[in-house]
Motif scaffolding. Structure first.
Motif, PDB file in Angstrom:
ATOM      1  N   TYR A   1      -8.391  -7.513   0.886  1.00  0.00           N
ATOM      2  CA  TYR A   1      -8.686  -6.151   1.317  1.00  0.00           C
ATOM      3  C   TYR A   1      -7.435  -5.470   1.864  1.00  0.00           C
ATOM      4  O   TYR A   1      -7.155  -4.315   1.541  1.00  0.00           O
ATOM      5  N   VAL A   2      -6.685  -6.171   2.702  1.00  0.00           N
ATOM      6  CA  VAL A   2      -5.458  -5.603   3.274  1.00  0.00           C
ATOM      7  C   VAL A   2      -4.455  -5.308   2.159  1.00  0.00           C
ATOM      8  O   VAL A   2      -3.812  -4.249   2.149  1.00  0.00           O
ATOM      9  N   THR A   3      -4.338  -6.232   1.183  1.00  0.00           N
ATOM     10  CA  THR A   3      -3.428  -6.011   0.056  1.00  0.00           C
ATOM     11  C   THR A   3      -3.858  -4.796  -0.752  1.00  0.00           C
ATOM     12  O   THR A   3      -3.023  -3.976  -1.171  1.00  0.00           O
ATOM     13  N   GLN A   4      -5.167  -4.646  -0.975  1.00  0.00           N
ATOM     14  CA  GLN A   4      -5.669  -3.499  -1.734  1.00  0.00           C
ATOM     15  C   GLN A   4      -5.408  -2.191  -0.982  1.00  0.00           C
ATOM     16  O   GLN A   4      -5.010  -1.183  -1.586  1.00  0.00           O
ATOM     17  N   VAL A   5      -5.605  -2.204   0.323  1.00  0.00           N
ATOM     18  CA  VAL A   5      -5.356  -0.996   1.125  1.00  0.00           C
ATOM     19  C   VAL A   5      -3.872  -0.638   1.071  1.00  0.00           C
ATOM     20  O   VAL A   5      -3.506   0.538   0.918  1.00  0.00           O
ATOM     21  N   LYS A   6      -3.008  -1.649   1.174  1.00  0.00           N
ATOM     22  CA  LYS A   6      -1.568  -1.382   1.086  1.00  0.00           C
ATOM     23  C   LYS A   6      -1.211  -0.794  -0.276  1.00  0.00           C
ATOM     24  O   LYS A   6      -0.416   0.152  -0.361  1.00  0.00           O
ATOM     25  N   ALA A   7      -1.797  -1.363  -1.341  1.00  0.00           N
ATOM     26  CA  ALA A   7      -1.515  -0.847  -2.690  1.00  0.00           C
ATOM     27  C   ALA A   7      -2.004   0.588  -2.830  1.00  0.00           C
ATOM     28  O   ALA A   7      -1.324   1.435  -3.422  1.00  0.00           O
ATOM     29  N   ASP A   8      -3.183   0.894  -2.284  1.00  0.00           N
ATOM     30  CA  ASP A   8      -3.698   2.266  -2.346  1.00  0.00           C
ATOM     31  C   ASP A   8      -2.796   3.228  -1.583  1.00  0.00           C
ATOM     32  O   ASP A   8      -2.523   4.348  -2.047  1.00  0.00           O
ATOM     33  N   ILE A   9      -2.335   2.793  -0.423  1.00  0.00           N
ATOM     34  CA  ILE A   9      -1.448   3.653   0.371  1.00  0.00           C
ATOM     35  C   ILE A   9      -0.133   3.891  -0.375  1.00  0.00           C
ATOM     36  O   ILE A   9       0.355   5.025  -0.449  1.00  0.00           O
TER      37      ILE A   9
END
Length: 146
Positions: free
Chosen positions: A42-50
């Motif tokens: 989830y944290v990796t996905q949020v970073k990628a989205d940002i």
């Protein structure tokens, strides 16, 4: 991220073993591992989205800069084209005025070409102005007999 040493992890493990018990400890550890993995994804996905949003924002800025540069270039080209068109119209009108003024009065030093002589396409402008002599008629070339 957290400043946890090996001794602190060992204390947490002993407390978990005492509180949870040796039978349920492997299931709890597996569940915690799965939840920790989900949290990392989830944290990796949020970073990628940002990062993707930041890239889109940068591309938007570049796009607006490019569009403004294109508009200014287009305006400059249109301005130059307008100036050139205006200059061409001025030149055309001055040429027309000169031609109109030239047809009203005869020009000095130029003899009119007689209509009984060779046509205008046969004479050169130099001959009309009397600058050059007409070339002598070229002798026909002998054709080799074969």
């Amino acid at each position: 991220m957290f400043d946890i040493g090996f001794s602190e992890l060992l204390v947490c493990g002993v407390v978990a073993l005492v509180v949870i018990g040796p039978e349920r400890l492997p299931k709890v550890a597996r569940t915690l591992g799965v939840l920790f993995g989900r949290l990392q994804r989830y944290v990796t996905q949020v970073k990628a989205d940002i990062n993707r949003e930041m890239d889109l924002a940068e591309l938007g800025k570049v796009k607006t800069e490019f569009e403004s540069a294109a508009r200014s270039f287009q305006a400059g080209v249109q301005t130059q084209a307008g100036e050139m068109e205006r200059e061409m119209r001025e030149a055309q009108s001055s040429i027309e005025l000169t031609l109109e003024a030239g047809t009203d009065r005869p020009t000095a030093g130029v003899t009119p070409v007689s209509t009984g002589g060779p046509s205008a396409s046969d004479t050169s402008p130099q001959l009309e102005l009397g600058i050059d002599e007409p070339p002598a008629a070229a002798a026909p070339r002998d054709k080799p007999t074969g």
